[in-house]
Design a protein around this motif. Sequence first.
Motif, PDB file in Angstrom:
ATOM      1  N   VAL A  22       0.782  27.618  21.965  1.00 54.37           N
ATOM      2  CA  VAL A  22       0.769  28.593  23.063  1.00 54.37           C
ATOM      3  C   VAL A  22       2.160  28.716  23.674  1.00 54.37           C
ATOM      4  O   VAL A  22       2.633  29.821  23.972  1.00 54.37           O
ATOM      5  N   LYS A  25       4.298  31.019  21.640  1.00 57.67           N
ATOM      6  CA  LYS A  25       3.949  32.429  21.831  1.00 57.67           C
ATOM      7  C   LYS A  25       4.495  32.948  23.156  1.00 57.67           C
ATOM      8  O   LYS A  25       5.000  34.072  23.237  1.00 57.67           O
ATOM      9  N   ALA A  28       8.195  33.601  23.089  1.00 59.19           N
ATOM     10  CA  ALA A  28       8.539  34.805  22.320  1.00 59.19           C
ATOM     11  C   ALA A  28       8.286  36.082  23.104  1.00 59.19           C
ATOM     12  O   ALA A  28       8.786  37.140  22.735  1.00 59.19           O
ATOM     13  N   SER A  29       7.517  35.999  24.179  1.00 65.42           N
ATOM     14  CA  SER A  29       7.268  37.181  25.009  1.00 65.42           C
ATOM     15  C   SER A  29       8.352  37.254  26.070  1.00 65.42           C
ATOM     16  O   SER A  29       8.856  36.230  26.531  1.00 65.42           O
TER      17      SER A  29
END
Length: 210
Positions: A22, A25, A28-29
């Motif tokens: 998590v 992720k 990466a945002s």
Amino acid sequence: SEPHAFDRVIGESPAISAVKAVMAKVAASPASTVLLQGETGTGKDLAAKAIHYNSDRAARPFVNITCSALPEHLLESELFGHERGAFTDARQQKRGLFETAAGGTIFLDEIGEMSPTLQAKLLRFLEEKTFKRVGGLSDLKVDVRVIAATHRNLTQSVREGKFREDLYYRLNVVQIEMPPMSRRREDIPLLIAHFLAQIAAETGQRSIYP
């Protein structure tokens, strides 16, 4: 970023592996707000740094503050800055941590201890990306990622009227629950080896742990 790579979050258990997935992720945002929850000592600070230093914001500042460490009026000034003459001893304008962190990440540790007044001001920032310095009239706009952390059960705090429900949902865009050791016992040998190797390197000795 090397000291804060995801593999520096020690462990291979299913619980911690899921957390690291998590975190990757989120990093990466571009701007997802994150709420880190978990017992004291479960690595919330390390997780916040790993997210920042593995994101596109890594070259910009990472600033952190413990919300329980200062009284309300000082915490407000630290976070949002103040104008000259805003209060006694405010002899010059001061930039707050939100301005200092422009383009980067601000880590609000122990967010559950924040006063209702500051909760309202933080909510406005999360909604509009603007704030006013203490004693200021102009809105300031900055681009920062907010990562908040708490060992408290914020859902319970909301029910008890101690934490704003609207702020809770603004912070809880991505929730990461840092697992306690009771849920990742298989990681204990890896942690022992890591810390003994670290101590050995610092003291110039050889670690005898396999």
